[in-house]
Scaffold this motif. Structure first.
Motif, short mmCIF file in Angstrom:
data_model
loop_
_atom_site.label_atom_id
_atom_site.label_comp_id
_atom_site.label_asym_id
_atom_site.label_seq_id
_atom_site.Cartn_x
_atom_site.Cartn_y
_atom_site.Cartn_z
N CYS A 137 -32.73 -21.43 -17.25
CA CYS A 137 -33.05 -22.03 -15.95
C CYS A 137 -32.16 -21.34 -14.93
O CYS A 137 -30.93 -21.50 -14.95
CB CYS A 137 -32.79 -23.53 -16.00
N HIS A 157 -31.79 -21.83 -11.81
CA HIS A 157 -31.11 -22.74 -10.90
C HIS A 157 -29.85 -23.31 -11.55
O HIS A 157 -28.78 -23.36 -10.95
CB HIS A 157 -32.06 -23.88 -10.50
N SER A 165 -33.09 -26.29 -18.58
CA SER A 165 -33.45 -27.49 -17.81
C SER A 165 -34.02 -28.57 -18.73
O SER A 165 -34.39 -28.30 -19.86
CB SER A 165 -34.51 -27.13 -16.78
N CYS A 219 -35.11 -30.71 -13.82
CA CYS A 219 -35.83 -29.58 -13.21
C CYS A 219 -36.27 -29.97 -11.78
O CYS A 219 -36.79 -31.06 -11.56
CB CYS A 219 -37.06 -29.25 -14.05
N GLY A 229 -38.57 -28.48 -10.10
CA GLY A 229 -39.99 -28.21 -9.90
C GLY A 229 -40.23 -27.38 -8.64
O GLY A 229 -39.49 -26.45 -8.33
N PHE A 246 -38.09 -21.28 -7.93
CA PHE A 246 -39.40 -21.60 -8.52
C PHE A 246 -40.27 -20.36 -8.74
O PHE A 246 -40.87 -20.20 -9.79
CB PHE A 246 -40.13 -22.60 -7.61
N CYS A 252 -39.07 -18.49 -11.77
CA CYS A 252 -38.71 -19.35 -12.91
C CYS A 252 -39.37 -18.86 -14.21
O CYS A 252 -40.59 -18.67 -14.27
CB CYS A 252 -39.13 -20.78 -12.61
N LEU A 270 -39.67 -20.49 -17.05
CA LEU A 270 -40.49 -21.53 -17.68
C LEU A 270 -41.86 -21.60 -17.00
O LEU A 270 -42.90 -21.66 -17.68
CB LEU A 270 -39.77 -22.88 -17.56
S1 SF4 Z 1 -38.10 -24.72 -11.57
FE1 SF4 Z 1 -37.30 -23.35 -13.15
S2 SF4 Z 1 -35.43 -22.51 -12.34
FE2 SF4 Z 1 -35.94 -24.30 -11.10
S3 SF4 Z 1 -34.87 -26.02 -12.03
FE3 SF4 Z 1 -36.89 -25.98 -12.97
S4 SF4 Z 1 -36.62 -24.72 -14.81
FE4 SF4 Z 1 -34.87 -24.33 -13.49
#
Ligand code: SF4
Length: 655
Positions: A113, A115, A170, A175, A177, A183, A186, A188
């Motif tokens: 993740c 973030h 995450s 998350c 989102g 995003f 990302c 995922l």
């Molecule tokens: S959107 Fe992706 S990068 Fe952002 S918090 Fe959720 S898993 Fe993490």
């Protein structure tokens, strides 16, 4: 027509035979492919038990690829998931000349993740982590710059249990989102998009069932487009499904929330002392709850909990609600804080739901390590709900494994998945068990409840281990027995020098297995996780010793819930659940020995109940047709290769 088609495709002149070195045409494989193909066309439900060596992977991949349908392939282990995606699917698709879009989708916890990585990096020395975590974090950051997939499996050496994983992956709760600044980059999100666009997506059972039950890490968009779901290693499905129909609350979630909220506040320049104090309040309540159950054991049934524990839970719920309010007041527009607030509310809500759960519909219990605890609830019955959810999808469902039936009876498995009317097919193994294997049932061993039992099991196993030259799996049904046996073998003069001892828990499972294969004279001691999914072909393994019949531990709360559910509907818990479960587990354990046409060896089952109790017949009838002996000399001779293959054994071994 279909019959012809698969006997050609999977036959000696077929495309698979041309494309795959060492491909062996097998009638069993062709038969399974026919049934799978028909089930796909009819959008039916099928459970196939395919004995070891059937080649079941190709038997479902060929019809799946030919069908041109959107298919979800689900496996029980990451190993099989990777093997299907990286090896088998490209080979079969290439051989059939079917260019299909395939995707691999794992659970959230497998993807970096971005973030949270950023958040972890902004905290300097991570609270609650050791100093080595700083080096690992730096390594993750270097890798993050180049990875395409974000799959943490690319980072060799990052342990599954490494606490940093939680900090850089995450959960559904944390998350952000579409609010996330990362995003568009990302990993995922990218993996999920690829899965939705694919013709064939490979997932694991956790993800599939979460998706089916719309729970936790499922995202509810995997199944709507699917026209068929094929589940390999399907014997694991009922156990995993049960987890998605219950609820749990763990204090680890509270600790992680506090850490994340603090990091978000720090980033926003809002980490004031009063706010820090409010964030610390839930952990104070957790400590009070732990103090209330200190010294009472690792597992407590709900009715046995002291009043002080209940009071601490009430304080904890209120403290979580207060954290939510504090974060809202700090900055209602900050997306990171908003997410933490939602998590605090969700935790408070789950905690309340667990406290209010109806004691008539399921079982509640607490597990504690002394530093944390988990509250769990599991309903007495989950099969009906699971069956309803599957039927509601209107797609084909194909379940396959080497162990689904007791004898030829699938009713136990079908009842557990809530699909009593599904079609069934049992395909025997093409291996010649009568020639390749011997089942040794030592005589004169005490009841497994005897304090001398493990010592006597080792006494029975030692001559066989010597005859086999190591090359042994010692499989135990309890950690206590595993520890005792390890201790005894380590103290046995000269033993560990002759036969390297590999012990479960001392190294990761795959590392132990790799060493076992290369050493060629090792003795591996394992419990539950080595009974299944372990494939050692060739000379490294010649002997499997099983200490006792693998009945599940009666104190397991999940088991208790299930047995209570059976009682409530007028069934017999032993006959309907404990016995068939143990039979299937024993088949799995036995299945470790013969993995190839050239394998040869002995399975010794040391539990005397196999012969002295009436239910022993159910176990023996379900095992592959190896010749049974009770004479140590015969087992030793077979291992030394002095006894010829079984066709000639009768005379040579004097029986
Ligand atoms: S959107 Fe992706 S990068 Fe952002 S918090 Fe959720 S898993 Fe993490």
């Amino acid at each position: 027509m279909a019959t012809e088609r698969y006997s050609v495709l999977l036959g000696p002149q077929g495309p698979l035979a041309r494309a795959v070195a060492g491909f062996e045409p097998r009638r069993e494989q062709q038969l399974m492919a026919e049934w799978v193909g028909e089930t796909l066309d009819a959008r039916g439900m099928l459970a196939v038990e395919a004995g070891t060596g059937t080649g079941k992977t190709f038997a479902y991949l060929v019809p799946a690829l030919l069908s041109g349908r959107q298919i979800v392939l689900s496996t029980g282990t990451r190993t099989l998931q990777d093997q299907l995606f990286h090896r088998d699917l490209p080979v079969v698709a290439g051989a059939l000349g079917r260019p299909v879009r395939i995707a691999l989708l794992k659970g959230r916890a497998n993807y970096l993740c971005r973030h949270r990585l950023e958040l972890a990096g902004s905290q300097g020395q991570l609270p609650g982590f050791e100093r080595t975590s700083g080096r690992t974090l730096a390594r993750i950051r270097r890798w993050a710059r180049t990875t395409q997939s974000g799959d943490l499996a690319e980072l060799s050496g990052l342990r599954d249990a490494d606490p940093l994983r939680d900090a850089v992956t995450s959960t559904r709760e944390n998350c952000l989102g579409a609010d996330c600044p990362e995003f568009t980059r990302c990993h995922l999100v990218a993996a999920r998009r690829a899965a939705q666009a694919a013709d064939l997506v490979v997932v694991n059972h956790h993800l599939l069932l979460a998706d089916l039950a719309m729970k936790d890490e499922g995202f509810g968009e995997l199944l709507p487009g699917a026209e068929a779901v094929v589940l390999d290693e399907a014997h694991q499905v009922p156990e995993i499904a049960a987890q998605f129909f219950g609820a749990s609350f763990t204090t680890r979630q509270v600790a992680i929330l506090a850490r994340d909220a603090l990091a978000e506040l720090g980033r926003a320049g809002l980490a004031t002392e009063p706010l820090r104090a409010r964030l610390a309040a839930p952990e104070t309540a957790v400590a009070a709850a732990l103090a209330a159950v200190a010294g009472r054991g690792e597992r407590l049934d709900w009715p046995d909990l002291p009043a002080a524990f209940g009071e601490a839970l009430a304080t904890l719920g209120a403290a979580l609600a207060d954290v939510a309010a504090a974060l809202e007041a700090a900055d209602p527009e900050n997306s990171g804080l908003r997410q933490c607030r939602r998590r605090a509310l969700k935790l408070a809500e789950t905690l309340q739901a667990l406290q209010d759960a109806d004691a008539e519909s399921g079982i509640r219990w607490v597990e504690t390590t002394g530093r944390s605890f988990t509250l769990s609830f599991t309903p007495f019955e989950v099969a009906g709900r699971l069956g309803e959810l599957m039927r509601a999808r209107g797609c084909a469902w194909i379940f396959t494994s080497a162990t689904l039936a007791v004898g030829n009876d699938f009713s136990h498995f079908l009842w557990r998945i809530g699909a009593p009317g599904a079609a069934t097919l049992a395909i025997g193994s093409p291996f010649d068990f009568a020639r390749q294997a011997l089942l040794y049932l030592p005589e004169g061993l005490p009841d497994p409840a005897s304090p001398q039992f493990t010592e006597r099991v080792l006494g029975a196993a030692l001559p066989l281990i010597e005859a086999a030259g190591g090359r042994t799996f010692l499989l135990f049904t309890s950690h206590r027995a595993l520890r005792e046996a390890t201790d005894r073998l380590e103290r046995l003069p000269g033993f560990a020098e002759r036969y390297p001892l590999l012990v479960q828990g001392r190294e990761p499972r795959e590392a132990l297995l790799a060493r076992f294969r290369t050493l060629g004279n090792a003795v591996l001691l394992g419990s539950a996780s080595f009974w299944e999914g372990v494939d050692v072909r060739g000379d490294a393994l010649a002997l499997v010793v099983i200490d006792r019949l693998p009945f599940a531990a009666p104190e397991d709360p999940l088991l208790k819930a299930r047995l209570e559910g059976i009682r409530r509907r007028g069934g017999n818990p032993f006959q309907d659940f404990q016995l068939p479960q143990a039979v299937l587990a024993l088949k799995q354990g036995f299945g470790r020995l013969i993995r190839d046409r050239a394998d040869r060896g002995v399975v010794a089952i040391c539990d005397p109940r196999l012969r002295t109790r009436g239910y022993g017949r159910s176990f023996l009838a379900a095992l592959p047709p190896a010749r049974r002996v009770t004479s140590e000399a015969e087992a030793v001779d077979f291992l030394r290769g002095r006894c010829a293959p079984v066709a000639e054994l009768t005379e040579a071994c004097g029986t």
